[in-house]
Scaffold this active site. Structure first.
Site, PDB file in Angstrom:
ATOM      1  N   LYS A   1      -2.802   1.538   0.365  1.00 51.54           N
ATOM      2  CA  LYS A   1      -2.686   1.492   1.832  1.00 51.54           C
ATOM      3  C   LYS A   1      -1.195   1.276   2.277  1.00 51.54           C
ATOM      4  CE  LYS A   1      -2.620   0.628   6.276  1.00 51.54           C
ATOM      5  NZ  LYS A   1      -2.796   1.530   7.295  1.00 51.54           N
TER       6      LYS A   1
ATOM      7  N   LYS B   1       6.908  -5.662   8.848  1.00 49.47           N
ATOM      8  CA  LYS B   1       6.053  -6.303   7.935  1.00 49.47           C
ATOM      9  C   LYS B   1       5.591  -5.839   6.539  1.00 49.47           C
ATOM     10  CE  LYS B   1       1.842  -7.055   8.567  1.00 49.47           C
ATOM     11  NZ  LYS B   1       0.449  -6.226   7.969  1.00 49.47           N
TER      12      LYS B   1
ATOM     13  N   THR C   1      -3.851  -4.843   6.857  1.00 47.64           N
ATOM     14  CA  THR C   1      -2.840  -4.462   5.997  1.00 47.64           C
ATOM     15  C   THR C   1      -2.218  -5.679   5.483  1.00 47.64           C
ATOM     16  OG1 THR C   1      -2.668  -2.349   6.988  1.00 47.64           O
ATOM     17  CG2 THR C   1      -0.869  -2.976   5.484  1.00 47.64           C
TER      18      THR C   1
END
Length: 295
Positions: free
Chosen positions: A173, A242, A97
């Site tokens: 995503k 994150k 990711t």
């Protein structure tokens, strides 16, 4: 398609993914920054290598499944990186990711060096990876996507083609992860409302997850939040922060207002400040618990 592939990143997700590749008959060369973490897959038949570059072969395929953008870039571009090894016809299958901008940068680099890049992040926790139940996104050139499809199918239950722009899979995503965070915050608040009114929060979770929200996120994370149990971590809260940062960066760069993402960022940031970064990212619900006097 070659049956020998490189795989870099043996974390909670990487290890079960390599196991499934081995079961599907692939020969896998594995590299991990912490060599001890390769033990289980090596015992299962993988070959351990000592440098990222050694996981690649000219014209071959390398999968990366690591924590963040910096790690991916270092593996490709850094000393002992595999970027120049892949060469003509090689493919980098990036399943981490990461930011859409990072995918664009890596795709351009690979194009300059004769190789190709496919962005292929996944939806699913470690248990889904082990059960070959990941849902896999895929964006990049149609030729490269077709070549890696059998690999993706060995890792998951469905592959979604998101187009030829390398960053498209990353956008989807990040949007999906944002929606999971939002669902967890909504569950936290609704379960707190039930508990404050003398209703069992596990019962509330069961009702919602079997009626209005009969889906994996509400069933799985619903149980964690209802039970106030956030360890062991399938996906660490620090990584959730994150990802939320990446969502906000992309929102800013495209002038897309996402006010709810700002609230979620504050929840995650406060949680990390409270030394909860190693707990599951569902622990963002603890802030709502504290505010309601239930923690």
């Amino acid at each position: 398609m070659t049956r020998v592939i490189g795989f870099i990143g043996l974390g909670n997700m990487g290890e079960p993914m390599v196991m499934n590749l081995l079961k599907a008959g692939f020969q896998v060369k594995v590299y991990n920054r912490t060599p001890e973490k390769t033990k289980a897959v090596v015992e299962a038949g993988a070959e351990q290598v000592n440098r990222p570059a050694d996981a690649a072969a000219p014209g071959g395929i390398v999968i990366t499944m690591v924590a963040n953008d910096q790690a991916v870039e270092e593996l490709v571009l850094g000393p002992n990186g595999f970027g120049e090894v892949l060469g003509q016809g090689g493919i980098h299958l990036s399943m981490s990711t990461i930011a859409p901008a990072t995918s664009r940068k890596l795709a351009a680099y690979h194009q300059e060096h004769g190789s190709q890049y496919v962005a292929s992040p996944v939806f699913g926790r470690p248990e889904a990876a082990a059960a070959q139940k990941l849902n896999i996104l895929s964006s990049g050139s149609s030729v490269a996507k077709e070549r890696v499809k059998s690999i993706q199918e060995a890792l998951g239950q469905r592959v979604f083609d998101v187009g030829e722009e390398p960053e498209s899979a990353n956008v989807i995503k990040l949007g999906g992860n944002f929606m999971i965070m939002a669902a967890m915050e909504a569950m936290a608040e609704a379960f707190n409302l039930a508990e404050k009114n003398g209703i069992d929060r596990q019962l509330a979770a069961e009702i919602y997850a079997s009626t209005l929200f009969n889906c994996t996120v509400y069933q799985g994370y619903g149980q964690m939040i209802a039970n106030k149990q956030f360890e062991p971590a399938g996906f660490q809260l620090a990584l959730g922060l994150k990802d939320c940062n990446l969502v906000l960066e992309e929102a800013n760069s495209t002038q897309t207002p996402m006010p709810l993402a700002g609230l979620l960022h504050n929840r995650l940031l406060a949680s990390v400040a409270k030394n909860r970064g190693n707990q599951d990212w569902a622990a963002l619900a603890r802030i709502a618990l504290e505010e309601a006097g239930l923690e």
